[in-house]
Design an enzyme around this catalytic site. Structure first.
Site, PDB file in Angstrom:
ATOM      1  N   GLU A   1       0.816  -1.213   0.000  1.00  0.00           N
ATOM      2  CA  GLU A   1       0.000   0.000   0.000  1.00  0.00           C
ATOM      3  C   GLU A   1       0.848   1.262   0.000  1.00  0.00           C
ATOM      4  O   GLU A   1       0.522   2.247  -0.670  1.00  0.00           O
ATOM      5  CB  GLU A   1      -0.950  -0.009   1.196  1.00  0.00           C
TER       6      GLU A   1
ATOM      7  N   HIS B   1     -11.215  -6.185   7.865  1.00  0.00           N
ATOM      8  CA  HIS B   1     -11.901  -5.890   6.614  1.00  0.00           C
ATOM      9  C   HIS B   1     -13.174  -5.064   6.844  1.00  0.00           C
ATOM     10  O   HIS B   1     -14.065  -5.058   6.004  1.00  0.00           O
ATOM     11  CB  HIS B   1     -12.292  -7.175   5.879  1.00  0.00           C
TER      12      HIS B   1
END
Length: 337
Positions: A60, A129
């Site tokens: 990321e 998540h």
């Protein structure tokens, strides 16, 4: 107008902008050949090629760092972080580089970057998540933060975000991806089912960043919400029969304080609803602003309804975030106060 789910509207926004502007590039984990874990980029690589829509390594910080360099160079990257929970390795790049580039360069460089992220719970994704980290970005000067609640807004706001000369954090509530969320339920019926789509204009259209939407007019109490919680608030108002005025913020920063203040001045009461943890959530900033601007109009304390101050509980997620019952109790208590 064509009918689209939020996934389709987001994909269409990127498609429109890639066709209009060859400097727009889309990349991230699995967004190319596979089309993204939620299929938001499906078909874009086949249409525009592997130099305009491509897969990135599982890094990321590398995704956002590369995008910052691209933006400074003159491109308009629209990158996807697969889940908002994964953004933390890239947080330094967002805060220290993207948000500050214009100021540090005295305007010589800008950073026209969009960071898209699925956010929130409701899909049984567990602690890694399901988070709602919007408050981490609203604290950072130089960033804009957007949270759409429906396909129409998602397309118009994403196009505006891609066209913006500065970095935009674009948070997509994953419970809304496949159609309007049925806010009347405190438990999921079929979280991945295909619900009815919404009317979305074809072609290019942009909604201004920093303009809220009054989705339900009322006189008894003002409800401030965004994302999935807009639908939950509407369900709560319908179930309780309380004449609530519901405002969809749409963009958290810049915030449409004028619309918020006008509504609270009219109703004299305010309930703030968000899915993220209560303490230091964006609702605290909203409460402070309402108190500062509407103090002499308030007839009851400002109420907040939010997630628990705990790590995200996998087994109890549908109790963790507000449902119509919790929001309805807050509306009743505020109106009766």
């Amino acid at each position: 107008m064509p009918r689209m789910s939020m996934v389709e509207a987001i994909r269409d926004a990127m498609d429109v902008m890639m066709a209009r502007d060859e400097t727009v590039v889309v990349f991230g984990e699995d967004v190319g050949y596979f089309g993204g874990v939620f299929r938001c980029t499906y078909g874009l690589q086949q249409k525009y090629g592997t130099t305009r829509c491509f897969d990135a390594p599982v890094s990321e910080s590398g995704i956002v760092g590369t995008a910052v360099g691209m933006a400074a160079y003159g491109l308009r990257p629209c990158v996807e972080i697969q889940f908002a929970d994964y953004v933390y390795p890239a947080y330094d790049q967002i805060v220290s580089e993207a948000a500050r580039l214009r100021y540090r360069s005295n305007g010589e460089f800008t950073c026209p970057l969009v960071v898209r992220m699925p956010t929130g719970g409701g899909i049984f994704g567990g602690q890694t998540h399901s988070q709602s980290p919007e408050a981490l970005f609203t604290h950072v000067s130089g960033l804009k933060t957007v949270v759409p609640s429906n396909p129409y807004d998602a397309k118009g706001l994403l196009i505006a975000a891609i066209e913006d000369p500065d970095p935009v954090i674009f948070l997509e509530p994953k419970r809304l991806y496949n159609g309007p969320f049925d806010g009347h339920h405190d438990r999921p019926i079929t979280p991945w089912s295909q619900h009815e789509a919404s009317d979305v204009p074809a072609g290019h259209f942009a909604l201004p960043l920093g303009k809220a939407s009054v989705v339900r007019a009322g006189t008894a109490v003002t409800v401030l919400a965004y994302g999935t919680m807009v639908h939950v608030a509407q369900a709560a108002a319908a179930e309780t029969g309380i004449d609530a005025e519901i405002i969809d913020l749409r963009t958290l920063i810049p915030l449409d304080l004028d619309t918020l203040a006008a509504s609270v001045a009219k109703t004299g009461r305010c309930v703030i609803v968000h899915e993220a943890t209560l303490t230091s959530g964006f609702g605290a900033e909203l409460a402070a602003l309402v108190q500062e601007t509407c103090f002499f109009h308030l007839e009851a304390p400002i109420a907040r309804v939010a997630g628990w101050d705990t790590p995200y509980p996998h087994a109890q997620e549908w109790d963790y975030f507000p449902g119509p019952a919790r929001v309805g109790r807050a509306l009743a208590e505020t109106v009766e106060a």
